[in-house]
Design a protein around this motif. Structure first.
Motif, PDB file in Angstrom:
ATOM      1  N   ASP A  85      13.479 -13.053  19.630  1.00  0.00           N
ATOM      2  CA  ASP A  85      12.316 -13.499  20.330  1.00  0.00           C
ATOM      3  C   ASP A  85      12.546 -13.263  21.955  1.00  0.00           C
ATOM      4  N   GLU A  86      11.680 -13.027  22.696  1.00  0.00           N
ATOM      5  CA  GLU A  86      11.546 -13.152  24.077  1.00  0.00           C
ATOM      6  C   GLU A  86      12.504 -11.763  24.405  1.00  0.00           C
ATOM      7  N   LYS A 139       3.387 -15.985  17.320  1.00  0.00           N
ATOM      8  CA  LYS A 139       4.350 -14.893  17.401  1.00  0.00           C
ATOM      9  C   LYS A 139       5.458 -15.150  16.302  1.00  0.00           C
ATOM     10  N   GLU A 140       5.712 -16.255  16.560  1.00  0.00           N
ATOM     11  CA  GLU A 140       7.004 -16.676  15.520  1.00  0.00           C
ATOM     12  C   GLU A 140       6.437 -16.787  14.009  1.00  0.00           C
ATOM     13  N   LEU A 141       5.171 -17.207  14.026  1.00  0.00           N
ATOM     14  CA  LEU A 141       4.684 -17.617  12.674  1.00  0.00           C
ATOM     15  C   LEU A 141       4.599 -16.267  11.847  1.00  0.00           C
ATOM     16  N   ILE A 156      -2.422 -21.923  20.975  1.00  0.00           N
ATOM     17  CA  ILE A 156      -2.490 -22.588  19.703  1.00  0.00           C
ATOM     18  C   ILE A 156      -1.555 -23.864  20.106  1.00  0.00           C
ATOM     19  N   ASN A 174       6.092 -11.847  25.324  1.00  0.00           N
ATOM     20  CA  ASN A 174       4.828 -12.245  25.950  1.00  0.00           C
ATOM     21  C   ASN A 174       4.721 -11.354  27.219  1.00  0.00           C
ATOM     22  N   THR A 215       0.690 -17.931  20.860  1.00  0.00           N
ATOM     23  CA  THR A 215      -0.243 -17.521  20.012  1.00  0.00           C
ATOM     24  C   THR A 215       0.074 -17.346  18.521  1.00  0.00           C
ATOM     25  N   VAL A 248      -3.528 -20.354  10.223  1.00  0.00           N
ATOM     26  CA  VAL A 248      -4.942 -20.777   9.921  1.00  0.00           C
ATOM     27  C   VAL A 248      -5.797 -19.801  10.785  1.00  0.00           C
ATOM     28  N   GLU A 274       0.447 -13.425  24.023  1.00  0.00           N
ATOM     29  CA  GLU A 274       0.472 -14.540  25.104  1.00  0.00           C
ATOM     30  C   GLU A 274       1.356 -15.787  24.435  1.00  0.00           C
TER      31      GLU A 274
HETATM   32  N1  ATP Z   1      -2.746 -19.549  13.368  1.00  0.00           N
HETATM   33  C1  ATP Z   1      -2.058 -20.522  13.388  1.00  0.00           C
HETATM   34  N2  ATP Z   1      -2.113 -21.276  12.292  1.00  0.00           N
HETATM   35  C2  ATP Z   1      -1.494 -22.785  12.477  1.00  0.00           C
HETATM   36  N3  ATP Z   1      -0.669 -22.911  13.415  1.00  0.00           N
HETATM   37  C3  ATP Z   1      -0.367 -21.808  14.555  1.00  0.00           C
HETATM   38  C4  ATP Z   1      -0.949 -20.696  14.355  1.00  0.00           C
HETATM   39  N4  ATP Z   1      -0.617 -20.198  15.570  1.00  0.00           N
HETATM   40  C5  ATP Z   1       0.120 -20.791  16.155  1.00  0.00           C
HETATM   41  N5  ATP Z   1       0.367 -21.858  15.522  1.00  0.00           N
HETATM   42  C6  ATP Z   1       1.117 -22.872  15.946  1.00  0.00           C
HETATM   43  O1  ATP Z   1       1.453 -23.258  17.475  1.00  0.00           O
HETATM   44  C7  ATP Z   1       2.616 -23.282  17.847  1.00  0.00           C
HETATM   45  C8  ATP Z   1       3.186 -21.971  18.502  1.00  0.00           C
HETATM   46  O2  ATP Z   1       3.420 -20.833  17.626  1.00  0.00           O
HETATM   47  P1  ATP Z   1       4.389 -19.864  17.894  1.00  0.00           P
HETATM   48  O3  ATP Z   1       5.798 -20.651  18.409  1.00  0.00           O
HETATM   49  O4  ATP Z   1       4.700 -18.977  16.654  1.00  0.00           O
HETATM   50  O5  ATP Z   1       4.095 -19.001  19.073  1.00  0.00           O
HETATM   51  P2  ATP Z   1       4.852 -17.972  20.003  1.00  0.00           P
HETATM   52  O6  ATP Z   1       3.649 -17.035  20.386  1.00  0.00           O
HETATM   53  O7  ATP Z   1       5.916 -17.763  19.508  1.00  0.00           O
HETATM   54  O8  ATP Z   1       5.011 -18.530  21.421  1.00  0.00           O
HETATM   55  P3  ATP Z   1       6.373 -18.249  22.456  1.00  0.00           P
HETATM   56  O9  ATP Z   1       5.893 -17.163  23.033  1.00  0.00           O
HETATM   57  O10 ATP Z   1       6.156 -19.007  23.362  1.00  0.00           O
HETATM   58  O11 ATP Z   1       7.548 -18.550  21.725  1.00  0.00           O
HETATM   59  C9  ATP Z   1       3.618 -23.598  16.549  1.00  0.00           C
HETATM   60  O12 ATP Z   1       3.685 -24.922  16.475  1.00  0.00           O
HETATM   61  C10 ATP Z   1       2.677 -22.824  15.288  1.00  0.00           C
HETATM   62  O13 ATP Z   1       3.050 -23.447  14.161  1.00  0.00           O
END
Ligand code: ATP
Length: 457
Positions: free
Chosen positions: A250-251, A184-186, A368, A292, A182, A151, A179
């Protein structure tokens, strides 16, 4: 010509109808030779359509009376017929044109509804099992998100999504930076979904969460007897499980140096060597890594290998922190309110403007993920259909007091007074007298303030 066409059309239409029903249907001519048998019936009898057409009906169907019906011209309804170990209900209807019997139609269905129901529930439970397996498989091997799950409204994020669309289909390694929380996994899931590998597994490895001594066997698997406690028959590693698909590391900044060396070799040679094995196994995987951590600094400190960095960083994607894209906050809040209120069975129709104010002032260090958690708390603690400041977690409310934003002391005091009165009213179910008593002010002062702050409506 026209007529021919319409006959062909009618024939096709009838065939389609007959083949789409669950009952078994058979059509015979006046000599009781089969002209047509629909798919359901053929499947039930385990016969091919071509093989039965033209045969005498008694050669194909047990205990049939179709040959008798074409002689007597008498229809038989709801007759019990034993076929392939099942009692079926059979209907046999002669086809008569101008008083002449030219054939008959027969239908069969399972005898009783209980039998049907039993079959039905059996099939349903099989389907359910299948569904569970599929979901489990997807959980382990599939990418759960696509770009449309991300989103956003900000220009930066829209541009990022465009970039992802452009690079997803190539096989290049992608390094996703940003960070914590944010998204990244998505993005990693979305890249896999958009690639030609999408029908193959997407396997995530959290390099920071697996103990050092297990990481190698997790990634590359092991042979039987590789170490004490090793499984009989050995175990496949994540790279082999992902063959043809994508491995999401990841990481990656947390990967120990000795593993970085091994990973680099695998990426160069495109083959792995399971722990305890002397043989190599070719693997075809695409690498998406995320971190990150400041990799460049880690390289300087000799904690991350430069050669590996170049190998995984063919395309790099940087996801900006939420505080740098405040335009996304409102879309994200609405998205999470919808999702969470549905799950919690609560109806939320509005968000107080003070809440928006706090959200826009907060720096969202957890990005997020933090926003999602805050909305979760707010939805659960909301009294009524509006999310007010009172429903927010304590730390956000406390911080908001110190957001001065160039306001005068008078303005700040008034805002605070208004918030306190609102809180007191909500604590006392809108009973103004009780709220005034609790705050130690007179009834008339209370009414004055309600009017002043527009809370008397
Ligand atoms: N743009 C977005 N729209 C909807 N949901 C989001 C969005 N960005 C992040 N999220 C939600 O926020 C949460 C964190 O996202 P995610 O795990 O992808 O982050 P990350 O950057 O991989 O974190 P980390 O580095 O801690 O692993 C998840 O529940 C994800 O679904």
């Amino acid at each position: 010509m026209m007529e021919n066409k319409s006959i062909a059309f009618q024939n096709e239409m009838l065939k389609t109808i007959i083949d789409s029903v669950h009952e078994g249907i058979v059509i015979v001519d006046e000599k009781a030779k089969i002209i047509y048998m629909n798919k359901s019936y053929c499947e039930f009898l385990e016969k091919e359509q071509e093989e039965v057409i033209g045969k005498h009906v008694t050669e194909v169907i047990e205990n049939t009376r179709m040959h008798i019906v074409v002689q007597t011209g008498k229809e038989e309804r709801a007759d019990l017929q034993y076929i392939k170990g099942n009692y079926m209900i059979a209907n046999r209807i002669p086809i008569v044109i101008n008083g002449k019997i030219i054939g008959a139609v027969g239908t069969v269905i399972f005898r009783d509804i209980h039998e049907w129901k039993r079959m039905n529930s059996h099939i349903k439970s099989l389907l359910l099992q299948l569904q569970t397996y599929l979901e489990e498989w997807k959980e382990d091997n599939g990418a759960k998100y696509t770009l449309s799950d991300i989103v956003s409204q900000s220009k930066q994020m829209e541009m990022l999504k465009e970039r992802v669309k452009r690079i997803a289909d190539s096989d290049v390694s992608v390094l996703i930076r940003g960070e914590s929380g944010t998204g990244k996994e998505l993005f990693a899931h979305s890249i896999h979904q958009l690639s030609s590998r999408s029908h193959k597994p997407f396997i995530k490895v959290n390099c920071g969460a697996i103990p050092d001594h297990l990481l190698e066997s997790e990634l590359f698997g092991y042979e039987e007897g590789a170490f004490t406690g090793a499984r009989k028959g050995g175990k496949k590693g994540k790279f082999q499980l992902a063959d043809g698909g994508t491995v999401f590391l990841d990481e990656i900044g947390d990967m120990p140096l000795h593993m970085q060396v091994k990973l680099l070799r695998v990426l160069q040679e495109k083959e792995i060597e399971p722990v305890g094995s002397t043989k190599t196994v070719p693997v075809d995987v695409r690498i998406i890594a995320a971190t990150n951590r400041p990799l460049e600094k880690l390289i300087e400190e000799k904690r991350f290998r430069e050669d590996l960095y170049y190998r995984i960083n063919v395309v790099s994607i940087f996801i900006p922190p939420l505080r740098e894209r405040p335009e996304d906050i409102s879309a994200l809040v609405h998205h999470f309110v919808n999702k969470i209120s549905k799950r919690a069975g609560k109806r939320i129709t509005a968000i107080d403007e003070n809440v928006w104010h706090i959200f826009s002032q907060h720096s969202w260090p957890g990005n997020i993920r933090e926003l999602e958690n805050v909305v979760e708390v707010a939805v659960h603690f909301a009294e009524g259909e509006t999310i007010t400041v009172e429903a927010l977690p304590e730390y956000l409310r406390a911080n908001s007091v110190y957001q001065l934003q160039g306001k005068t002391l008078k303005q700040l005091l008034e805002e605070t007074e208004k918030a306190i009165i609102k809180k007191s009213l909500s604590l006392h179910q809108n009973d103004k007298v009780k709220a005034a008593e609790a705050l130690g002010i007179s009834k008339s002062t209370m009414y004055e303030k309600l009017k002043k702050y527009g809370l008397d409506g």
